[in-house]
Design a protein around this motif. Structure first.
Motif, short mmCIF file in Angstrom:
data_model
loop_
_atom_site.label_atom_id
_atom_site.label_comp_id
_atom_site.label_asym_id
_atom_site.label_seq_id
_atom_site.Cartn_x
_atom_site.Cartn_y
_atom_site.Cartn_z
N ARG A 1 0.77 -1.24 0.08
CA ARG A 1 -0.08 0.14 0.03
C ARG A 1 0.90 1.23 0.11
N LYS A 2 1.99 1.34 0.76
CA LYS A 2 2.82 2.57 0.89
C LYS A 2 3.46 2.63 -0.33
N GLN B 1 1.40 4.29 -2.83
CA GLN B 1 1.10 5.63 -2.55
C GLN B 1 2.34 6.47 -3.17
N HIS B 2 3.40 5.99 -3.31
CA HIS B 2 4.76 6.84 -3.83
C HIS B 2 5.09 6.42 -5.19
N ARG C 1 -6.84 5.09 -7.04
CA ARG C 1 -6.92 5.68 -5.72
C ARG C 1 -7.23 4.64 -4.57
N PRO D 1 -4.99 2.58 -2.98
CA PRO D 1 -4.05 2.55 -1.95
C PRO D 1 -4.21 3.75 -0.68
N TYR D 2 -5.11 4.45 -1.16
CA TYR D 2 -5.70 5.71 0.00
C TYR D 2 -7.10 5.25 0.68
N ASP E 1 -11.49 12.34 -4.28
CA ASP E 1 -11.15 11.26 -5.25
C ASP E 1 -11.69 11.51 -6.59
N GLN F 1 -2.98 8.01 -8.66
CA GLN F 1 -2.41 7.45 -7.52
C GLN F 1 -1.69 8.59 -6.69
N GLU F 2 -1.49 9.79 -7.19
CA GLU F 2 -0.70 10.95 -6.92
C GLU F 2 0.72 10.22 -6.56
N PRO F 3 1.54 9.91 -7.35
CA PRO F 3 2.77 9.10 -6.81
C PRO F 3 3.96 10.10 -6.91
#
Length: 256
Positions: free
Chosen positions: A72-73, A76-77, A101, A103-104, A115, A155-157
Protein backbone atom coordinates in the motif's frame (compact mmCIF):
# COMPACT_ATOMS: atom_id res chain seq x y z
CA UNK A 1 12.16 11.14 -1.21
CA UNK A 2 14.77 9.01 -2.97
CA UNK A 3 14.70 5.98 -5.27
CA UNK A 4 17.88 3.96 -5.60
CA UNK A 5 19.37 0.64 -6.71
CA UNK A 6 22.58 -0.63 -5.14
CA UNK A 7 24.52 -3.33 -7.00
CA UNK A 8 21.28 -5.05 -8.04
CA UNK A 9 21.24 -8.45 -9.73
CA UNK A 10 18.22 -10.44 -10.88
CA UNK A 11 17.88 -13.91 -12.40
CA UNK A 12 15.17 -15.57 -14.47
CA UNK A 13 15.77 -19.19 -13.55
CA UNK A 14 19.49 -19.77 -14.09
CA UNK A 15 19.84 -16.87 -16.52
CA UNK A 16 21.14 -13.59 -15.14
CA UNK A 17 19.11 -10.68 -16.55
CA UNK A 18 20.34 -7.74 -14.43
CA UNK A 19 24.05 -7.58 -13.60
CA UNK A 20 25.29 -5.35 -10.79
CA UNK A 21 23.25 -2.21 -11.56
CA UNK A 22 23.61 0.80 -9.27
CA UNK A 23 21.44 3.81 -10.00
CA UNK A 24 20.07 6.77 -8.03
CA UNK A 25 17.11 8.69 -9.44
CA UNK A 26 17.39 12.44 -8.84
CA UNK A 27 14.19 13.96 -7.39
CA UNK A 28 12.32 16.02 -9.98
CA UNK A 29 14.13 14.65 -13.02
CA UNK A 30 12.91 12.88 -16.15
CA UNK A 31 15.24 9.90 -16.45
CA UNK A 32 15.12 7.93 -19.69
CA UNK A 33 16.09 4.25 -19.80
CA UNK A 34 17.23 3.07 -23.23
CA UNK A 35 18.84 -0.03 -24.68
CA UNK A 36 18.37 -2.69 -27.36
CA UNK A 37 15.60 -5.27 -27.09
CA UNK A 38 16.50 -7.84 -24.44
CA UNK A 39 18.89 -5.50 -22.63
CA UNK A 40 17.02 -5.75 -19.30
CA UNK A 41 15.02 -2.50 -19.35
CA UNK A 42 11.66 -4.03 -18.43
CA UNK A 43 13.18 -6.19 -15.69
CA UNK A 44 14.96 -3.17 -14.24
CA UNK A 45 11.74 -1.14 -14.29
CA UNK A 46 9.90 -3.87 -12.40
CA UNK A 47 12.61 -3.82 -9.72
CA UNK A 48 12.50 -0.01 -9.48
CA UNK A 49 8.72 -0.22 -9.04
CA UNK A 50 8.96 -2.78 -6.23
CA UNK A 51 7.08 -5.46 -8.20
CA UNK A 52 10.18 -7.67 -8.26
CA UNK A 53 12.73 -8.00 -5.49
CA UNK A 54 16.38 -8.21 -6.52
CA UNK A 55 18.13 -11.52 -6.00
CA UNK A 56 21.21 -9.62 -4.89
CA UNK A 57 21.78 -6.00 -3.94
CA UNK A 58 19.18 -3.55 -2.66
CA UNK A 59 16.25 -1.57 -4.07
CA UNK A 60 15.63 1.41 -1.81
CA UNK A 61 12.82 3.94 -1.34
CA UNK A 62 13.77 6.75 1.03
CA UNK A 63 16.93 4.79 1.96
CA UNK A 64 14.85 1.82 3.14
CA UNK A 65 14.46 -1.55 1.42
CA UNK A 66 11.30 -1.43 -0.66
CA UNK A 67 9.76 -4.61 0.73
CA UNK A 68 9.75 -3.03 4.19
CA UNK A 69 7.34 -0.31 3.06
CA UNK A 70 4.49 -2.70 2.17
CA UNK A 71 2.41 -2.77 -1.01
CA UNK A 72 0.00 0.00 0.00
CA UNK A 73 2.74 2.44 0.91
CA UNK A 74 4.70 1.67 -2.26
CA UNK A 75 1.58 2.29 -4.35
CA UNK A 76 1.13 5.68 -2.69
CA UNK A 77 4.62 6.72 -3.75
CA UNK A 78 5.27 4.86 -7.02
CA UNK A 79 2.94 4.73 -10.01
CA UNK A 80 3.99 2.11 -12.58
CA UNK A 81 2.60 1.65 -16.09
CA UNK A 82 3.69 -1.65 -17.63
CA UNK A 83 3.97 -2.43 -21.34
CA UNK A 84 1.32 -5.13 -21.38
CA UNK A 85 -1.46 -4.56 -18.87
CA UNK A 86 -5.03 -5.61 -19.48
CA UNK A 87 -8.15 -6.74 -17.69
CA UNK A 88 -11.16 -8.91 -18.51
CA UNK A 89 -13.32 -7.05 -15.99
CA UNK A 90 -16.23 -5.09 -17.41
CA UNK A 91 -15.06 -1.63 -16.39
CA UNK A 92 -15.71 1.83 -17.69
CA UNK A 93 -12.78 4.13 -18.32
CA UNK A 94 -13.64 6.15 -15.21
CA UNK A 95 -13.79 3.00 -13.08
CA UNK A 96 -10.41 1.84 -14.42
CA UNK A 97 -8.80 5.16 -13.51
CA UNK A 98 -10.53 5.13 -10.12
CA UNK A 99 -8.48 2.03 -9.24
CA UNK A 100 -5.56 4.40 -8.83
CA UNK A 101 -7.16 5.67 -5.61
CA UNK A 102 -7.24 2.18 -4.04
CA UNK A 103 -4.05 2.65 -1.95
CA UNK A 104 -5.72 5.51 -0.09
CA UNK A 105 -9.08 3.88 0.66
CA UNK A 106 -10.09 2.03 3.79
CA UNK A 107 -13.00 1.72 6.23
CA UNK A 108 -11.71 4.86 7.92
CA UNK A 109 -10.93 6.66 4.64
CA UNK A 110 -13.87 6.17 2.26
CA UNK A 111 -14.25 7.64 -1.22
CA UNK A 112 -14.72 11.43 -1.20
CA UNK A 113 -15.30 14.25 -3.67
CA UNK A 114 -11.53 14.81 -3.72
CA UNK A 115 -11.10 11.33 -5.19
CA UNK A 116 -13.64 12.23 -7.89
CA UNK A 117 -11.69 15.39 -8.65
CA UNK A 118 -8.37 13.54 -8.90
CA UNK A 119 -9.83 10.95 -11.28
CA UNK A 120 -11.38 13.66 -13.44
CA UNK A 121 -8.09 15.57 -13.59
CA UNK A 122 -6.13 12.44 -14.52
CA UNK A 123 -8.57 11.72 -17.35
CA UNK A 124 -8.29 15.29 -18.59
CA UNK A 125 -4.49 15.16 -18.44
CA UNK A 126 -4.36 12.24 -20.90
CA UNK A 127 -7.15 13.58 -23.13
CA UNK A 128 -9.62 10.82 -22.20
CA UNK A 129 -12.29 12.77 -20.28
CA UNK A 130 -14.68 12.50 -23.24
CA UNK A 131 -14.44 8.69 -23.05
CA UNK A 132 -14.99 8.37 -19.29
CA UNK A 133 -18.16 6.32 -19.72
CA UNK A 134 -16.85 4.04 -22.46
CA UNK A 135 -16.21 0.41 -21.58
CA UNK A 136 -12.59 -0.73 -21.40
CA UNK A 137 -12.95 -3.51 -23.94
CA UNK A 138 -14.13 -1.06 -26.63
CA UNK A 139 -10.92 0.98 -26.52
CA UNK A 140 -8.02 0.83 -28.96
CA UNK A 141 -4.54 -0.10 -27.77
CA UNK A 142 -3.48 3.54 -27.65
CA UNK A 143 -6.57 4.58 -25.73
CA UNK A 144 -5.99 1.82 -23.19
CA UNK A 145 -2.42 3.01 -22.75
CA UNK A 146 -3.61 6.52 -21.93
CA UNK A 147 -6.10 5.13 -19.41
CA UNK A 148 -3.29 3.17 -17.70
CA UNK A 149 -1.29 6.37 -17.38
CA UNK A 150 -4.32 8.21 -16.02
CA UNK A 151 -4.75 5.46 -13.41
CA UNK A 152 -1.13 5.92 -12.36
CA UNK A 153 -1.59 9.69 -12.15
CA UNK A 154 -4.63 9.21 -9.93
CA UNK A 155 -2.31 7.54 -7.41
CA UNK A 156 -0.65 10.93 -6.82
CA UNK A 157 2.77 9.24 -6.99
CA UNK A 158 6.06 10.87 -6.13
CA UNK A 159 7.65 8.65 -8.80
CA UNK A 160 6.00 7.82 -12.13
CA UNK A 161 7.55 4.79 -13.86
CA UNK A 162 6.62 4.16 -17.49
CA UNK A 163 7.69 1.13 -19.51
CA UNK A 164 7.63 2.21 -23.18
CA UNK A 165 4.60 4.48 -22.62
CA UNK A 166 4.23 5.53 -26.26
CA UNK A 167 3.54 2.00 -27.55
CA UNK A 168 0.36 1.96 -29.67
CA UNK A 169 0.04 5.76 -29.66
CA UNK A 170 -0.04 7.87 -32.80
CA UNK A 171 2.65 10.53 -33.15
CA UNK A 172 0.47 13.37 -31.83
CA UNK A 173 -0.36 11.48 -28.66
CA UNK A 174 3.24 10.24 -28.30
CA UNK A 175 4.57 13.79 -28.21
CA UNK A 176 1.64 15.12 -26.19
CA UNK A 177 1.99 12.40 -23.59
CA UNK A 178 5.72 12.88 -23.09
CA UNK A 179 5.29 16.65 -22.93
CA UNK A 180 2.60 16.16 -20.28
CA UNK A 181 4.79 13.80 -18.28
CA UNK A 182 7.68 16.26 -18.40
CA UNK A 183 5.52 19.03 -16.90
CA UNK A 184 4.04 16.97 -14.05
CA UNK A 185 5.28 17.66 -10.50
CA UNK A 186 6.66 14.11 -10.20
CA UNK A 187 9.95 12.34 -10.75
CA UNK A 188 9.75 10.28 -13.95
CA UNK A 189 11.63 7.18 -15.07
CA UNK A 190 10.62 6.01 -18.55
CA UNK A 191 11.94 3.14 -20.65
CA UNK A 192 11.87 4.57 -24.17
CA UNK A 193 12.20 2.87 -27.53
CA UNK A 194 12.55 6.04 -29.62
CA UNK A 195 15.96 7.63 -29.00
CA UNK A 196 14.85 10.98 -30.37
CA UNK A 197 12.09 11.03 -27.77
CA UNK A 198 14.74 10.43 -25.12
CA UNK A 199 16.84 13.25 -26.57
CA UNK A 200 13.92 15.67 -26.64
CA UNK A 201 12.31 15.06 -23.25
CA UNK A 202 14.84 13.56 -20.80
CA UNK A 203 17.12 15.33 -18.32
CA UNK A 204 19.39 12.27 -18.02
CA UNK A 205 19.64 8.97 -19.85
CA UNK A 206 20.64 5.53 -18.54
CA UNK A 207 21.80 2.94 -21.10
CA UNK A 208 21.33 -0.80 -20.59
CA UNK A 209 23.11 -3.43 -22.67
CA UNK A 210 23.14 -7.18 -21.94
CA UNK A 211 21.85 -6.51 -18.42
CA UNK A 212 24.60 -4.03 -17.58
CA UNK A 213 24.25 -0.28 -17.02
CA UNK A 214 26.82 0.94 -19.55
CA UNK A 215 26.11 4.66 -19.45
CA UNK A 216 24.43 7.32 -17.31
CA UNK A 217 24.50 11.06 -17.89
CA UNK A 218 23.00 14.04 -19.65
CA UNK A 219 21.63 13.76 -23.17
CA UNK A 220 24.78 15.16 -24.90
CA UNK A 221 27.01 12.96 -22.76
CA UNK A 222 25.13 9.76 -23.60
CA UNK A 223 23.71 10.15 -27.11
CA UNK A 224 26.94 10.05 -29.07
CA UNK A 225 27.91 8.56 -32.40
CA UNK A 226 30.13 6.04 -30.61
CA UNK A 227 27.39 4.90 -28.20
CA UNK A 228 24.89 4.46 -31.02
CA UNK A 229 27.40 2.33 -32.90
CA UNK A 230 28.61 0.24 -29.97
CA UNK A 231 25.27 -0.37 -28.19
CA UNK A 232 22.66 -0.17 -30.94
CA UNK A 233 24.79 -1.17 -33.92
CA UNK A 234 23.77 1.79 -36.09
CA UNK A 235 25.57 4.53 -37.95
CA UNK A 236 24.11 7.90 -37.04
CA UNK A 237 24.89 11.56 -36.73
CA UNK A 238 23.98 13.36 -33.50
CA UNK A 239 23.15 17.03 -34.11
CA UNK A 240 22.10 19.95 -31.94
CA UNK A 241 19.72 22.79 -32.75
CA UNK A 242 20.15 26.41 -31.69
CA UNK A 243 18.51 25.68 -28.33
CA UNK A 244 20.97 22.88 -27.56
CA UNK A 245 18.45 20.09 -28.15
CA UNK A 246 19.94 16.88 -29.59
CA UNK A 247 18.44 14.87 -32.41
CA UNK A 248 19.65 11.82 -34.28
CA UNK A 249 19.95 11.25 -38.03
CA UNK A 250 20.29 7.55 -38.78
CA UNK A 251 22.38 6.29 -41.70
CA UNK A 252 22.67 2.50 -41.57
CA UNK A 253 22.84 -0.54 -39.31
CA UNK A 254 26.10 -2.39 -38.74
CA UNK A 255 26.47 -6.17 -38.67
CA UNK A 256 27.20 -7.07 -35.07
Amino acid sequence: MSLELQDVEWFAGYRQIIKGVSLEVIPGEFLGLIGPNGSGKTSLMSILSGIRRPDRGRALLSRQDMHRHGRRKLAQHIGFVEQQADTTDRLTVREAVSLGRTPYLSMLSPWTSRDDDLVAQALADVDMAHMADRHWQTLSGGEKQRVHIARALAQEPKFLLLDEPTNHLDIRHQLGLLELVRTLPVTVVAALHDLNHAALFCDRIAVMNHGVLVGLGTVPEILTKTMLRDVFGVSAQVEQDNDGNCFIRYHAAFDK
